[in-house]
Structure formats: structure tokens, C-alpha cells
Design an enzyme around this catalytic site. Structure first.
Site, PDB file in Angstrom:
ATOM      1  N   ASP A  66       0.546  -1.535  -0.187  1.00 27.41           N
ATOM      2  CA  ASP A  66       0.141  -0.117   0.098  1.00 27.41           C
ATOM      3  C   ASP A  66       1.037   1.211  -0.230  1.00 27.41           C
ATOM      4  O   ASP A  66       0.347   2.517  -0.083  1.00 27.41           O
ATOM      5  CB  ASP A  66      -0.695   0.232   1.452  1.00 27.41           C
ATOM      6  CG  ASP A  66      -0.335  -0.395   2.384  1.00 27.41           C
ATOM      7  OD1 ASP A  66       0.554  -0.158   2.570  1.00 27.41           O
ATOM      8  OD2 ASP A  66      -1.085  -0.065   3.224  1.00 27.41           O
ATOM      9  N   SER A  67       2.043   1.318   0.249  1.00 22.73           N
ATOM     10  CA  SER A  67       3.425   2.118  -0.321  1.00 22.73           C
ATOM     11  C   SER A  67       2.996   2.834  -1.324  1.00 22.73           C
ATOM     12  O   SER A  67       3.305   4.326  -1.937  1.00 22.73           O
ATOM     13  CB  SER A  67       4.759   1.639  -0.047  1.00 22.73           C
ATOM     14  OG  SER A  67       4.954   0.352  -1.082  1.00 22.73           O
ATOM     15  N   ASP A 105      -1.013  -6.630  -0.720  1.00 23.08           N
ATOM     16  CA  ASP A 105      -1.376  -5.953   0.898  1.00 23.08           C
ATOM     17  C   ASP A 105      -2.323  -5.436   1.039  1.00 23.08           C
ATOM     18  O   ASP A 105      -3.032  -4.390   0.347  1.00 23.08           O
ATOM     19  CB  ASP A 105       0.065  -4.457   0.884  1.00 23.08           C
ATOM     20  CG  ASP A 105       0.241  -4.112   1.745  1.00 23.08           C
ATOM     21  OD1 ASP A 105       0.023  -4.695   2.961  1.00 23.08           O
ATOM     22  OD2 ASP A 105       1.146  -2.951   2.016  1.00 23.08           O
ATOM     23  N   LYS A 135      -1.083  -9.651   2.920  1.00 24.72           N
ATOM     24  CA  LYS A 135       0.132  -9.125   4.220  1.00 24.72           C
ATOM     25  C   LYS A 135      -1.746  -8.310   5.019  1.00 24.72           C
ATOM     26  O   LYS A 135      -2.070  -7.400   4.211  1.00 24.72           O
ATOM     27  CB  LYS A 135       1.327  -8.739   3.668  1.00 24.72           C
ATOM     28  CG  LYS A 135       1.462  -7.511   4.947  1.00 24.72           C
ATOM     29  CD  LYS A 135       3.388  -7.527   4.484  1.00 24.72           C
ATOM     30  CE  LYS A 135       3.216  -6.079   3.440  1.00 24.72           C
ATOM     31  NZ  LYS A 135       2.748  -5.026   4.695  1.00 24.72           N
ATOM     32  N   GLU A 137      -1.293  -5.540   8.247  1.00 28.61           N
ATOM     33  CA  GLU A 137      -0.298  -5.300   9.759  1.00 28.61           C
ATOM     34  C   GLU A 137      -0.791  -5.463  11.065  1.00 28.61           C
ATOM     35  O   GLU A 137      -2.527  -5.274  11.203  1.00 28.61           O
ATOM     36  CB  GLU A 137      -0.393  -3.958   9.782  1.00 28.61           C
ATOM     37  CG  GLU A 137       0.328  -3.154   8.259  1.00 28.61           C
ATOM     38  CD  GLU A 137       0.130  -1.844   7.906  1.00 28.61           C
ATOM     39  OE1 GLU A 137      -0.190  -0.922   8.752  1.00 28.61           O
ATOM     40  OE2 GLU A 137       1.228  -1.446   6.958  1.00 28.61           O
ATOM     41  N   GLU A 204       9.050  -4.157  10.499  1.00 27.96           N
ATOM     42  CA  GLU A 204       9.786  -3.788   9.940  1.00 27.96           C
ATOM     43  C   GLU A 204      10.442  -2.901  11.157  1.00 27.96           C
ATOM     44  O   GLU A 204       9.622  -2.627  12.316  1.00 27.96           O
ATOM     45  CB  GLU A 204       8.471  -2.977   9.516  1.00 27.96           C
ATOM     46  CG  GLU A 204       9.229  -1.437   9.156  1.00 27.96           C
ATOM     47  CD  GLU A 204       8.034  -0.375   7.440  1.00 27.96           C
ATOM     48  OE1 GLU A 204       6.667  -1.071   7.756  1.00 27.96           O
ATOM     49  OE2 GLU A 204       7.928   0.589   7.489  1.00 27.96           O
TER      50      GLU A 204
HETATM   51  O1  KIV Z   1       3.104  -1.171   1.805  1.00 25.44           O
HETATM   52  C1  KIV Z   1       4.536  -1.736   1.453  1.00 25.44           C
HETATM   53  O2  KIV Z   1       5.667  -1.447   0.833  1.00 25.44           O
HETATM   54  C2  KIV Z   1       4.976  -2.142   2.874  1.00 25.44           C
HETATM   55  C3  KIV Z   1       6.559  -2.022   3.596  1.00 25.44           C
HETATM   56  C4  KIV Z   1       6.696  -0.739   3.793  1.00 25.44           C
HETATM   57  C5  KIV Z   1       6.791  -2.748   4.552  1.00 25.44           C
HETATM   58  O3  KIV Z   1       4.241  -2.495   3.702  1.00 25.44           O
END
Ligand code: KIV
Length: 304
Positions: A66-67, A105, A135, A137, A204
């Protein structure tokens, strides 16, 4: 559309000899890499071309993080990112890297409200974008979400330490586990995630000492971003690695290229060429077919 994605051929383009059949790594191979002490190379990707580059480079895993909120859309953080955006980018990455383990994510509010939301949205990643794992969090407090997704038959990667979606509660984007009290919380989260049955774990921004302890204790691959060298593999954000994200660079990043610099230089040259009428040149033009130029000249002279 979903079936077409799932039907993508398992081809990999290698340096010599053109396309070859090659076995895609699954979670069992990743777990075997941990047991064999082989490091896992993991990068984010958000689009088709980058995914093709990463597959050619031989990365083991790709995260459609989600980056993408910051790296692709220019948002100040990850919170505004939606499920629909994540799905579109996962589809593009899947097409670019059919032979690589892709992790989708889960964005903010796709799993926070209920186990049902978590299962439905995790399922969208698999059905619509054919990812290999999702993934999410959080540790102890999202264990029921992790179990629900696992019960639905999906592969889960936990993500603890600095969790950007809840960075407000953490007081900002700050490393975690730097005091004994904080390290104990990270260890408790890691143990809970592994006990729930998650197949992968990402740490992280935690100290290497804490990451090494967790990696030694857990049977599943423990990957790190900003967690030092004593983990089973490394994740970095491709925009940092290639130097396309310019807003800031975290301490843990190693920049391997300056694509922003190369791009700005090339684009500046283009602007200069256009203004100086140095582009296009004859080689960039489509001339009329043989004999047509004379006919066109006659047409122009005739004024019709
Ligand atoms: O969204 C992402 O790229 C991430 C990383 C910062 C771990 O979750």
C-alpha cells in the site's frame, strides 16, 4: 478475466536461450529457503514493467504494497489507499511477473472492522488478481483476522514493528522495539502470528538484536525491512532502490540507481530539442509512399 489471469503460462525469460519453463516458488519453497539458510530477496512493485524487471532479476517475492499510495499516487501516506487501487496494481504486477510469488497488501479499513471484511477483501486479492498471499499489519490485536483468512484457505504474511497504517498511535513513523518493554511487545506479536498459523512474517524498523531473536525462535520465514541482516530475507521499496521516490529516504534504504536523475536529464534534453527544433529528425518521420508525393503535390496545386 480472473480465469485468464490464472491461466498465465509459467514462463521466465532468462539471459540466454529465450523463454524457459521454470518452477514458481511457493510458500513451501520459501520455508525451505529458511531451513537451508538461503536469503530471500523481496521487493515491492506496483506496475507491469517493474514486475517484468524484477522477475528477470530473479527476486523471490514481490509485494504490491500500500506504499503505492506515496510511490505511485503522491498521497502523504498509505491510509487513503483503497481496495480497488490495490487490485488494479496487483493485476498489473501479476501479468508482469507470472512466475514470482506475489503478495497483496491489505489497505487501511479493508480488515480493521471485522473478520468478515478481512476474509472478503483478502479473497478479492486471490480471485481478481491471482496473488499468492496477502499481508496485513498488526499482531495480537488482529489475530482473529489472521485466523479467519487462514481458515478460508489463504496464505498470510503478518507485518509488525512499525506499522504505517497505525503510525498515528505509534507517534509517527518510528522504529519499534528499542526498549525492553517495546521489544517484548514485538516478540509477543511475532509469537501470536506464528501460533495463529501465518506462513510468513515481516518485521519493519526493529533493532537487529530483536529481529535475530524472533528469526531464531520462529519456524516460519521472518523477513525484514529496516530490521538488520539477521533475518531470513530482505524487503525494500523498489521506488527507493531505483531512486524514483524523491520525497524522503529512510535510514535503512540502499539506493542502487538514480532513475529520477536519469529521467529528469533525459526529459530536459527532450524539452531543449523541441524548443530548438532539433526533434523530430527525418529518421523519426513517416514519408509518403512511392509516387504518392507527386499526386499529393498535384492535389495541393489544384487547390481542391
Ligand atoms: O506497503 C508497503 O510497501 C509495506 C512495506 C513498507 C513494508 O507494507
Amino acid at each position: 478475466m480472473t480465469s485468464a489471469l490464472h491461466a498465465l503460462p509459467a514462463l521466465r525469460f532468462v539471459d540466454q536461450g529465450g523463454p524457459q519453463l521454470s518452477a514458481k516458488k511457493g510458500v513451501l519453497e520459501l520455508q525451505q529457503m529458511k531451513r537451508a539458510g538461503e536469503k530471500i530477496a523481496w521487493l515491492t512493485a506496483y506496475d507491469y514493467p517493474t514486475a517484468t524487471f524484477e522477475e528477470q532479476a530473479g527476486v523471490d517475492m514481490i509485494l504490491v504494497g500500500d506504499s503505492l499510495g506515496m510511490c505511485v499516487y503522491g498521497y502523504p501516506g498509505t491510509v487513503p489507499v483503497t481496495m480497488d487501487q490495490c487490485i488494479v496494481h496487483c493485476e498489473a504486477v501479476r501479468r508482469g511477473a507470472p512466475n514470482t510469488f506475489v503478495v497483496g497488501d491489505m489497505p487501511f479499513m479493508s480488515y480493521q472492522a471485522s473478520d468478515e471484511d478481512a476474509v472478503r477483501n483478502a479473497g478479492r486479492f486471490l480471485k481478481e488478481a491471482a496473488v499468492d498471499a496477502i499481508k496485513l499489519e498488526g499482531g495480537v490485536r488482529v489475530i482473529s483476522r489472521i485466523k479467519a483468512i487462514l481458515d478460508a484457505g489463504m496464505v498470510v504474511c503478518g507485518h509488525i514493528g512499525l506499522t504505517p497504517q497505525s503510525s498515528g498511535q505509534l507517534g509517527g513513523h518510528k522504529a519499534q522495539g528499542r526498549t525492553l518493554e517495546s521489544a517484548r511487545l514485538v516478540v509477543e506479536d511475532a509469537r501470536a502470528i506464528a501460533a495463529a498459523g501465518a506462513q510468513l512474517l515481516l518485521l519493519e524498523a526493529v533493532p537487529p538484536e530483536v529481529a535475530a531473536f524472533i528469526r531464531a525462535e520462529l519456524p516460519i520465514p521472518v523477513l525484514g525491512i529496516g530490521a538488520g541482516a539477521e533475518v531470513d530475507g530482505q524487503l525494500l521499496i523498489v521506488s527507493d532502490v531505483l531512486g524514483t521516490f524523491q520525497a524522503f529516504t529512510p535510514k535503512f534504504v540502499k539506493k542502487y540507481a538514480d532513475i529520477a536523475g536519469v529521467s529528469v536529464a533525459a526529459l530536459t534534453e527532450y524539452v531543449r530539442d523541441v524548443r530548438a527544433a532539433a526533434f523530430p529528425e527525418d529518421e523519426h518521420c513517416y514519408h509518403m509512399l512511392e509516387g504518392e508525393e507527386e499526386r499529393f503535390a498535384a492535389f495541393v496545386e489544384g487547390g481542391v
